[in-house]
Write a protein that holds these residues in place. Structure first.
Motif, PDB file in Angstrom:
ATOM      1  N   VAL A  18       0.707  -1.190   0.074  1.00 14.32           N
ATOM      2  CA  VAL A  18      -0.043  -0.234  -0.121  1.00 14.32           C
ATOM      3  C   VAL A  18       1.027   1.157   0.091  1.00 14.32           C
ATOM      4  CG1 VAL A  18      -1.743   1.393   1.178  1.00 14.32           C
ATOM      5  CG2 VAL A  18      -1.804  -1.199   0.992  1.00 14.32           C
ATOM      6  N   ASN A 118      -3.862   3.665   7.047  1.00 14.64           N
ATOM      7  CA  ASN A 118      -4.562   2.338   6.707  1.00 14.64           C
ATOM      8  C   ASN A 118      -4.711   1.367   7.637  1.00 14.64           C
ATOM      9  OD1 ASN A 118      -5.186   0.208   4.622  1.00 14.64           O
ATOM     10  ND2 ASN A 118      -2.891  -0.398   4.904  1.00 14.64           N
ATOM     11  N   PRO A 155      -9.601  -1.439   4.821  1.00 18.76           N
ATOM     12  CA  PRO A 155      -9.586  -2.291   3.595  1.00 18.76           C
ATOM     13  C   PRO A 155      -9.806  -3.917   4.154  1.00 18.76           C
ATOM     14  CG  PRO A 155      -7.552  -1.787   3.836  1.00 18.76           C
ATOM     15  CD  PRO A 155      -8.300  -1.046   4.909  1.00 18.76           C
ATOM     16  N   LEU A 158      -6.156  -7.560   0.964  1.00 15.87           N
ATOM     17  CA  LEU A 158      -5.529  -6.754   0.053  1.00 15.87           C
ATOM     18  C   LEU A 158      -4.888  -7.379  -1.089  1.00 15.87           C
ATOM     19  CD1 LEU A 158      -3.281  -4.523   2.494  1.00 15.87           C
ATOM     20  CD2 LEU A 158      -5.242  -3.681   1.290  1.00 15.87           C
ATOM     21  N   ASP A 159      -5.392  -6.884  -2.499  1.00 15.17           N
ATOM     22  CA  ASP A 159      -4.958  -7.545  -3.681  1.00 15.17           C
ATOM     23  C   ASP A 159      -3.877  -6.682  -4.423  1.00 15.17           C
ATOM     24  OD1 ASP A 159      -4.762  -8.814  -6.090  1.00 15.17           O
ATOM     25  OD2 ASP A 159      -6.851  -8.732  -6.426  1.00 15.17           O
ATOM     26  N   GLY A 160      -2.650  -6.957  -4.147  1.00 15.20           N
ATOM     27  CA  GLY A 160      -1.580  -6.075  -4.704  1.00 15.20           C
ATOM     28  C   GLY A 160      -0.392  -6.651  -5.342  1.00 15.20           C
ATOM     29  N   LYS A 192      -8.185  -3.819  -4.324  1.00 11.70           N
ATOM     30  CA  LYS A 192      -6.721  -3.726  -4.842  1.00 11.70           C
ATOM     31  C   LYS A 192      -6.015  -2.690  -3.969  1.00 11.70           C
ATOM     32  CE  LYS A 192      -7.919  -4.608  -9.456  1.00 11.70           C
ATOM     33  NZ  LYS A 192      -6.958  -5.854  -9.372  1.00 11.70           N
ATOM     34  N   THR A 193      -4.642  -2.665  -3.841  1.00 19.01           N
ATOM     35  CA  THR A 193      -3.826  -1.920  -2.875  1.00 19.01           C
ATOM     36  C   THR A 193      -3.835  -0.386  -3.653  1.00 19.01           C
ATOM     37  OG1 THR A 193      -1.936  -2.655  -4.025  1.00 19.01           O
ATOM     38  CG2 THR A 193      -2.694  -3.576  -2.012  1.00 19.01           C
ATOM     39  N   VAL A 196      -6.949   1.226  -2.356  1.00 22.04           N
ATOM     40  CA  VAL A 196      -6.620   1.935  -1.037  1.00 22.04           C
ATOM     41  C   VAL A 196      -5.803   3.066  -1.019  1.00 22.04           C
ATOM     42  CG1 VAL A 196      -5.603   1.382   1.117  1.00 22.04           C
ATOM     43  CG2 VAL A 196      -7.002  -0.430  -0.023  1.00 22.04           C
ATOM     44  N   SER A 216     -14.378  -0.772   3.459  1.00 18.56           N
ATOM     45  CA  SER A 216     -13.691  -1.389   2.250  1.00 18.56           C
ATOM     46  C   SER A 216     -14.704  -1.194   1.213  1.00 18.56           C
ATOM     47  CB  SER A 216     -13.236  -2.933   2.600  1.00 18.56           C
ATOM     48  OG  SER A 216     -12.680  -3.458   1.727  1.00 18.56           O
TER      49      SER A 216
END
Length: 223
Positions: A18, A118, A155, A158-160, A192-193, A196, A216
């Motif tokens: 992030v 965050n 969030p 996390l999808d990053g 998705k990061t 965020v 989120s």
């Protein structure tokens, strides 16, 4: 219209997923003229080649209380670890609560009146989950400080992309979230990061007065 020209941003946790997305977006934003990202180790050249990025190396257990870079238009915090990485609950709390609060206090004392955190979906000081309880305690601590603008971004998973550290639980949760997305409540779906980071950056630049929470399921709508 809110004036966002010439902003100086202070970013904590810039080496994480992030945090790195925050740096990339902030450094590419014409409204931002300077970014200070204190980290334990030097950041990669993919971001350090920007002339308006300052990357002081610091020990978060002994932060320099007189550094001139504490004063900024806004501070964004993506500091965090895992129990596995930390090695104990005490060490986890040190990073995710004490380091965050220490950075917030020093920023505020220097005149930085906007802070964006965050956090995590479900954060609550009364949670039965140690992880979420610590996140909730941090939110409570920050809320007791005199920030003109405080934004808590919560969030879900996390999808990053691949992480530099091994997080099998998070990988499994992300796989489940992607596979069964239509069946999972929106507030618990992977986010998705980059989204965020975008929500955090917008909050930092617009600095809404008071405390706001971005859950989120609302993160992508902040862009």
């Amino acid at each position: 219209m809110v004036e966002t020209k010439g902003k100086t941003l202070l970013v904590f946790g810039g080496s994480g997923l992030v945090g790195m997305d925050i740096l990339r977006q902030a450094l590419a934003n014409p409204a931002v003229t300077k970014v200070v990202a204190p980290t334990r180790r030097p950041l990669p050249v993919s971001v350090t080649h920007y002339a308006h990025l300052e990357n002081p190396q610091v020990d978060f257990s002994e932060l320099p209380d007189d550094a001139p870079w504490w004063r900024a238009d806004a501070a964004l915090c993506a500091l965090g670890t895992t129990l596995k990485q930390a090695g104990s609950k005490a060490a986890f709390r040190l990073v995710d609560r004490e380091y965050v609060c220490a950075a917030a206090r020093l920023s505020l004392r220097a005149g930085t009146r906007t802070f964006v955190l965050n956090s995590a979906v479900g954060a609550s000081a009364r949670s039965g989950s140690f992880y979420l309880r610590v996140k909730g305690e941090v939110e409570h601590d920050l809320g007791a400080m005199d920030f003109r603008s405080l934004t808590l971004v919560r969030p879900s998973i996390l999808d990053g992309g691949p992480r530099p550290d091994d997080r099998p639980g998070e990988v499994m949760g992300l796989l489940i979230s992607r596979t069964f997305k239509p069946l999972i409540p929106k507030r618990l779906r992977a986010v998705k990061t980059s989204d965020v980071a975008a929500a955090m950056l917008q909050a930092a630049l617009t600095a809404p007065v008071g405390q706001q929470v971005i859950e989120s399921n609302a993160i992508t709508r902040q862009r």
